[in-house]
Design an enzyme around this catalytic site. Sequence first.
Site, PDB file in Angstrom:
ATOM      1  N   LYS A 107      43.546  38.404 -34.014  1.00 37.35           N
ATOM      2  CA  LYS A 107      42.279  37.671 -34.003  1.00 37.35           C
ATOM      3  C   LYS A 107      42.063  37.107 -35.403  1.00 37.35           C
ATOM      4  CE  LYS A 107      37.337  38.016 -34.058  1.00 37.35           C
ATOM      5  NZ  LYS A 107      36.182  38.909 -34.290  1.00 37.35           N
ATOM      6  N   GLY A 168      26.942  40.295 -36.220  1.00 36.46           N
ATOM      7  CA  GLY A 168      26.078  41.437 -36.461  1.00 36.46           C
ATOM      8  C   GLY A 168      24.596  41.167 -36.332  1.00 36.46           C
ATOM      9  N   ALA A 194      30.681  37.667 -31.397  1.00 35.69           N
ATOM     10  CA  ALA A 194      29.651  37.768 -32.433  1.00 35.69           C
ATOM     11  C   ALA A 194      28.264  37.381 -31.919  1.00 35.69           C
ATOM     12  CB  ALA A 194      29.992  36.922 -33.661  1.00 35.69           C
ATOM     13  N   GLY A 195      27.294  38.212 -32.271  1.00 44.78           N
ATOM     14  CA  GLY A 195      25.901  37.905 -32.004  1.00 44.78           C
ATOM     15  C   GLY A 195      25.294  38.570 -30.794  1.00 44.78           C
ATOM     16  N   ASN A 216      31.059  44.524 -31.264  1.00 39.69           N
ATOM     17  CA  ASN A 216      31.175  45.771 -32.008  1.00 39.69           C
ATOM     18  C   ASN A 216      29.800  46.331 -32.337  1.00 39.69           C
ATOM     19  OD1 ASN A 216      32.765  46.795 -35.151  1.00 39.69           O
ATOM     20  ND2 ASN A 216      31.879  47.996 -33.549  1.00 39.69           N
ATOM     21  N   THR A 217      29.045  45.597 -33.170  1.00 42.00           N
ATOM     22  CA  THR A 217      27.767  46.110 -33.652  1.00 42.00           C
ATOM     23  C   THR A 217      26.800  46.418 -32.521  1.00 42.00           C
ATOM     24  OG1 THR A 217      28.065  44.768 -35.645  1.00 42.00           O
ATOM     25  CG2 THR A 217      25.886  45.683 -35.273  1.00 42.00           C
TER      26      THR A 217
END
Length: 265
Positions: A107, A168, A194-195, A216-217
């Site tokens: 990635k 994040g 993301a987001g 992830n976050t």
Amino acid sequence: MSERHFTDTPLTIAGKNYTSRLLVGTGKYRDLEETRLAIEQSGAQIVTVAIRRTNIGQDPEQPNLLAVISPDKYTILPNTAGCYTATDAVRTCRLARELLGDHTLVKLEVLGDEKTLFPDIPATFEAAGILIKEGFQVMVYTNDDPIMAKRFEELGCVAVMPLAAPIGSGLGIRNPLNILTIVENAHVPILVDAGVGTASDAAIAMELGCDGVLMNTAIAAAKQPILMAEAMKKAIEAGREAYQAGRMPRKRYGSASSPLQGMFF
């Protein structure tokens, strides 16, 4: 129980099939045990690892993440998080290939600045071109620009990963129409990256027709990460089924859900 009529094709990336459309990261958990449990609960089959921030064998004196996410069980997806130049990103991918035994699926992300963490598109494009020429299979993190998404596909990236919002941030999909346009124009998998903040964000991405979501976050920073991992798994599945089912058309005015014919009074 009624018979289930929905059947789905697998998610295919770089010639390999996956039944899960949820991809997860390994950062920000309290410890390796929580990492292991959350990933298992998510049902993810592809797990991304930040090579510059995570020990996967670089330091034999430190705990090795691969002890809890074995390459025998998961597809390990090295990423270039923390890279701000094409040179650093390419070097990081080469290191990952060496550490993981000639592993070529990566990635790619090249960031523009530390505050927004938006991608540096020219640098990302440069790095992608170098890596593809060297035989890497590149899943590329980009902004939600349909033109650039198509350019990355034409360059030879095996998947394009537009952001939903800044990394994040947990803001969810800020520009769904652009994501929809990217999906409609693509001939490679499109995965929102993301987001994402909660399960409904993941479901919306899938309802737009995305092939998967990487996060992830949203899981690791939840009050109960393992429970959130399960919620995300269900959201991905529900959103995919809703997309396949085809939603009803939106209407300006209400309409009765029961027919008027045959009314008794």
